[in-house]
Design a protein around this motif. Structure first.
Motif, PDB file in Angstrom:
ATOM      1  N   GLY A  29      39.353  40.417  52.934  1.00  0.00           N
ATOM      2  CA  GLY A  29      38.030  39.951  53.160  1.00  0.00           C
ATOM      3  C   GLY A  29      37.582  41.473  52.337  1.00  0.00           C
ATOM      4  N   HIS A  30      37.750  42.307  52.999  1.00  0.00           N
ATOM      5  CA  HIS A  30      37.110  43.990  51.863  1.00  0.00           C
ATOM      6  C   HIS A  30      37.093  44.274  51.203  1.00  0.00           C
ATOM      7  N   ILE A  31      38.334  44.086  50.356  1.00  0.00           N
ATOM      8  CA  ILE A  31      38.318  44.675  49.270  1.00  0.00           C
ATOM      9  C   ILE A  31      37.818  43.307  47.806  1.00  0.00           C
ATOM     10  N   SER A  32      37.528  42.999  46.661  1.00  0.00           N
ATOM     11  CA  SER A  32      36.296  42.618  45.650  1.00  0.00           C
ATOM     12  C   SER A  32      36.972  42.514  44.632  1.00  0.00           C
ATOM     13  N   VAL A  33      37.492  41.493  43.815  1.00  0.00           N
ATOM     14  CA  VAL A  33      37.813  41.830  42.004  1.00  0.00           C
ATOM     15  C   VAL A  33      36.524  41.035  41.226  1.00  0.00           C
ATOM     16  N   SER A  34      35.878  41.033  40.203  1.00  0.00           N
ATOM     17  CA  SER A  34      35.270  39.890  39.813  1.00  0.00           C
ATOM     18  C   SER A  34      35.341  40.616  38.312  1.00  0.00           C
ATOM     19  N   ALA A  46      35.335  44.714  37.516  1.00  0.00           N
ATOM     20  CA  ALA A  46      35.203  45.491  39.034  1.00  0.00           C
ATOM     21  C   ALA A  46      35.596  45.525  39.982  1.00  0.00           C
ATOM     22  N   ILE A  47      35.239  46.276  40.784  1.00  0.00           N
ATOM     23  CA  ILE A  47      36.185  46.028  41.519  1.00  0.00           C
ATOM     24  C   ILE A  47      34.842  46.650  43.016  1.00  0.00           C
ATOM     25  N   ALA A  48      34.802  46.286  44.497  1.00  0.00           N
ATOM     26  CA  ALA A  48      33.828  47.022  45.272  1.00  0.00           C
ATOM     27  C   ALA A  48      35.135  46.725  46.537  1.00  0.00           C
ATOM     28  N   ARG A  49      34.583  47.663  47.758  1.00  0.00           N
ATOM     29  CA  ARG A  49      34.991  47.620  48.857  1.00  0.00           C
ATOM     30  C   ARG A  49      33.870  47.294  50.297  1.00  0.00           C
ATOM     31  N   ASP A  50      34.279  46.491  50.722  1.00  0.00           N
ATOM     32  CA  ASP A  50      33.329  46.218  51.905  1.00  0.00           C
ATOM     33  C   ASP A  50      31.615  46.069  51.150  1.00  0.00           C
ATOM     34  N   GLY A  51      31.372  45.465  49.660  1.00  0.00           N
ATOM     35  CA  GLY A  51      30.549  45.359  49.019  1.00  0.00           C
ATOM     36  C   GLY A  51      29.989  46.588  48.906  1.00  0.00           C
ATOM     37  N   LYS A  52      30.128  47.683  48.553  1.00  0.00           N
ATOM     38  CA  LYS A  52      30.459  48.714  47.819  1.00  0.00           C
ATOM     39  C   LYS A  52      31.288  49.217  46.365  1.00  0.00           C
ATOM     40  N   PRO A  53      30.713  50.028  45.251  1.00  0.00           N
ATOM     41  CA  PRO A  53      30.934  49.572  44.395  1.00  0.00           C
ATOM     42  C   PRO A  53      32.238  50.589  44.345  1.00  0.00           C
ATOM     43  N   PRO A  57      32.350  48.838  36.415  1.00  0.00           N
ATOM     44  CA  PRO A  57      33.072  47.651  35.361  1.00  0.00           C
ATOM     45  C   PRO A  57      33.456  48.443  34.152  1.00  0.00           C
ATOM     46  N   SER A  58      34.293  47.799  34.271  1.00  0.00           N
ATOM     47  CA  SER A  58      35.842  49.094  33.061  1.00  0.00           C
ATOM     48  C   SER A  58      35.668  47.851  31.969  1.00  0.00           C
ATOM     49  N   PRO A  59      36.184  47.890  30.950  1.00  0.00           N
ATOM     50  CA  PRO A  59      37.306  47.264  30.434  1.00  0.00           C
ATOM     51  C   PRO A  59      38.912  46.752  30.535  1.00  0.00           C
ATOM     52  N   ALA A 146      46.897  49.502  21.124  1.00  0.00           N
ATOM     53  CA  ALA A 146      46.659  49.951  21.542  1.00  0.00           C
ATOM     54  C   ALA A 146      46.078  49.226  22.674  1.00  0.00           C
ATOM     55  N   GLU A 147      45.167  50.203  23.625  1.00  0.00           N
ATOM     56  CA  GLU A 147      44.438  49.233  25.040  1.00  0.00           C
ATOM     57  C   GLU A 147      43.658  49.665  24.790  1.00  0.00           C
ATOM     58  N   ALA A 148      42.737  48.607  25.455  1.00  0.00           N
ATOM     59  CA  ALA A 148      41.370  49.302  25.832  1.00  0.00           C
ATOM     60  C   ALA A 148      40.868  49.011  27.657  1.00  0.00           C
ATOM     61  N   THR A 149      41.938  49.059  28.381  1.00  0.00           N
ATOM     62  CA  THR A 149      42.128  49.240  29.856  1.00  0.00           C
ATOM     63  C   THR A 149      41.692  50.643  30.642  1.00  0.00           C
TER      64      THR A 149
END
Length: 639
Positions: A29-34, A46-53, A57-59, A146-149
């Motif tokens: 539960g410490h890492i979240s991906v939206s 976007a990725i957060a750890r313990d609610g901190k970014p 937000p990345s393409p 090409a890649e947008a990542t």
């Protein structure tokens, strides 16, 4: 009327904000991906750890020939979260028995033309990984364009990055080979020295979270990536290899007639300890091919070329180095370039037979190259096509050769990655171990191909024998490697020199050199020191190297900071080996807390008063106060 107006306003608001999916979280539960889409239809994560970014937000997205899967996208569906749990073993890594647990979710997106793409995300307790899968039947031929990542960091973040060398530069046009010094603790957004960009693994620190970027699961169908040179506002975009980085006549970028599946893009994140102990780089690699476990033989090797260079590749000297390996209780002797000319098959068979009597296996060098560089070392051109390669590997097997060191690859194009994979498969069928030099980062291949013992992809010891400037820089460079290059993949740095380096003044103390034997992970550790140099050290140092384990069951990060100092503990069976180095110009006092070690005491080997002196002491249980000399190091053994 008021209700109608409110409804219309709500619809307008919905159209001008991002469409979000529910966050995917790690098992703990410490890492979240939206994952979401912007009003323009751009797909982001976007990725957060313990609610901190952590990753802002990345393409996301790919551009294929005839299909733009980067804009005007909508999320068509989101799969249920699927628990992933895998167990595997590694003979060449920081742990032997590994369990990988993650939560996976698949996002299906469509563009305005109705063309679709899946993006698979996995969140584990030590990071996040994602990959693209294009399986749309309306695109029978999927050609990557090409890649947008990208990976976006807060402007306050810092980076530890190795520049990518420019293709077709360097000695005999042998670049790129992942052999540059790291730029340490630089501001995110700093431009790379050349347009070639930055290599993986790439290390960052954002607030109290460390992040290591790499990729895994390279099966030969896709090109290898790197980070582009420009990273405006801390946004690092995935880049592609340069045009020359191909097998002669081969493809540069990926394409597929069926499904197009990218490698996993890997984002390890957490505390520095989490990063150092993480196995994500192999967790995301494909399971092992069939290979006789009895032939997976990690070990230690003597190697004349490190200090004697080309003149040492003659029968009598190689026989002497077989004796050296036997005296050190090592497993192999590596015979380097031009052995076919200077020794020949007949005498090599004699050397192999001599090695059998001494219980020392023989490894031999090959030149990978065809037309992509100007190297002349041989054997050259003997393994370029499969028919030749199978025949050559069968000959080596029949001679009793145990493995091959293959040098001078062209880079990261799809056809060159396929060449690496073909070599690994054909060598496995012949029962040969493999060591890649002048090569790309292995990207998890040691899991998929158990016969891959090690790979260079580092500015290793040999450079410190060429140029004094590399010797001056080697302490900080070595203190970077456990945090970056050697984080997930075996590394053939070829460490340890106690005595003289011709024409070079050594800048590291002997304790620093000895510690590298534990700190650096390599399936076969090729030691640089000669018999004459080894004769200068105390018997207890020689005994340490004679008894040093060939592989490790467990690894613990103890202390350190990238490019400055590092202390790591590794377990083999019931014995713990703790090693540390100090790259600073002043002595480093440390208090080592080792609660995981149950032994009541141990033995410490560290630097004496002089740069080439050792000292030995006994350690009692509990916390240990030690001081590592400037450019010095130590090893401690607890049994």
């Amino acid at each position: 009327m008021t209700v109608v107006i409110r409804t219309m306003l709500a619809l307008v608001a919905a159209c001008t904000t991002q469409a979000h999916s529910a966050a995917l979280t790690s098992p703990d539960g410490h890492i979240s991906v939206s994952v979401s889409t912007a009003p323009s239809g751009a797909l982001t994560y976007a990725i957060a750890r313990d609610g901190k970014p952590v990753i802002l937000p990345s393409p996301l997205g790919l551009t294929l020939q005839g299909a733009d899967l980067t804009t005007k996208l909508s999320i068509a569906s989101t799969s249920p979260v699927k628990p992933i749990r895998e167990s595997y073993e590694l003979a060449t890594g920081k742990k032997r028995k590994i369990t990988y647990a993650a939560n996976e979710q698949l996002y299906t997106v469509r563009n305005a033309q109705g063309q679709s793409m899946d993006v698979a995300f996995r969140a584990s307790n030590d990071g996040v990984a994602f990959r693209y899968l294009v399986r749309d039947a309306s695109l029978p031929h999927k050609k990557f364009m090409a890649e947008a990542t990208a990976f976006s960091f807060d402007k306050s973040a810092k980076a530890w990055l190795q520049p990518m060398s420019v293709a077709q530069t360097g000695w005999m046009n042998t670049n790129p080979a992942y052999e540059e010094h790291y730029q340490r603790e630089i501001a995110v957004g700093t431009r790379a020295p050349t347009a070639a960009g930055w290599v993986f693994p790439a290390l960052f620190r954002s607030g109290d979270t460390w992040v290591a970027l790499t990729e895994a699961n390279m099966d030969g169908s896709f090109h290898a990536s790197r980070l582009e040179a420009e990273s405006p506002n801390g946004r690092y975009k995935l880049g592609t290899p340069a045009a020359p980085e191909v097998f002669t006549g081969g493809a540069l970028l990926a394409q597929a007639k069926g499904d197009l599946v990218t490698p996993w893009r890997v984002i390890a994140l957490g505390s520095l300890r989490t990063i150092v102990e993480s196995t994500l780089g192999t967790d995301l690699a494909a399971p092992a091919i069939a290979f006789d476990k009895a032939k997976i033989q990690p070990g230690h090797a003597s190697w004349s070329w490190a200090l004697l260079k080309d003149d040492g590749t003659v029968f009598d000297i190689q026989k002497k180095f077989v004796d050296h390996a036997a005296d050190m209780h090592w497993d192999y002797t590596l015979v380097d370039a031009d052995w076919d000319r200077k020794i020949g098959d007949a005498k090599m068979r004699e050397l192999v037979a001599y090695g059998v009597k001494k219980k020392v296996g023989i490894l031999v060098w090959y030149n990978s190259s065809g037309e992509w560089n100007k190297t002349e070392y041989s054997p050259k051109g003997a393994i370029l096509d499969r028919q030749q390669r199978v025949k050559e590997f069968a000959k080596l097997r029949d001679m009793g050769i145990k493995g091959v060191k293959i040098d001078f690859f062209a880079g990261d194009g799809q056809s060159m990655i396929a060449y690496y994979v073909d070599i690994l498969n054909d060598a496995a069928k012949a029962g040969l171990s493999v060591n890649f030099h002048g090569a790309t980062l292995p990207r998890g291949w040691s899991r998929t191909y158990p016969n891959l013992m090690t790979a260079e992809a580092v500015r290793g010891f040999e450079f410190t024998t060429f140029f004094q400037a590399d010797q001056e820089a080697v302490a900080r460079h070595a203190a970077m490697l456990p945090f970056a290059r050697n984080l997930f993949d075996p590394m053939d740095f070829t460490p340890v020199a106690f005595h003289d380096i011709p024409t070079i003044k050594r800048k590291t103390r002997n304790g620093f050199e000895l510690a590298q034997s534990v700190l650096f992970l390599s399936g076969i550790q090729h030691f640089a020191e000669t018999p004459e140099g080894m004769a200068t050290v105390p018997a207890y140092v020689k005994g340490f190297l004679q008894e040093l384990p060939r592989s490790w069951d467990e690894t613990r990060f103890v202390d350190g900071y990238p490019g400055r100092h590092v202390v790591i503990a590794r377990r083999a069976g019931q014995a713990w080996y703790v090693a540390g180095i100090n790259a600073d110009d002043a002595d480093k006092p440390l208090e080592l807390d080792l609660p995981f070690i149950k032994a009541s005491g141990g033995t410490l080997i560290t630097d004496g008063k002089g740069e080439r002196e050792f000292s030995q002491a006994t350690l009692k249980g509990g916390k240990h106060k030690i001081s590592i000399k400037a450019h010095g190091g130590f090893v401690a053994v607890f049994k």
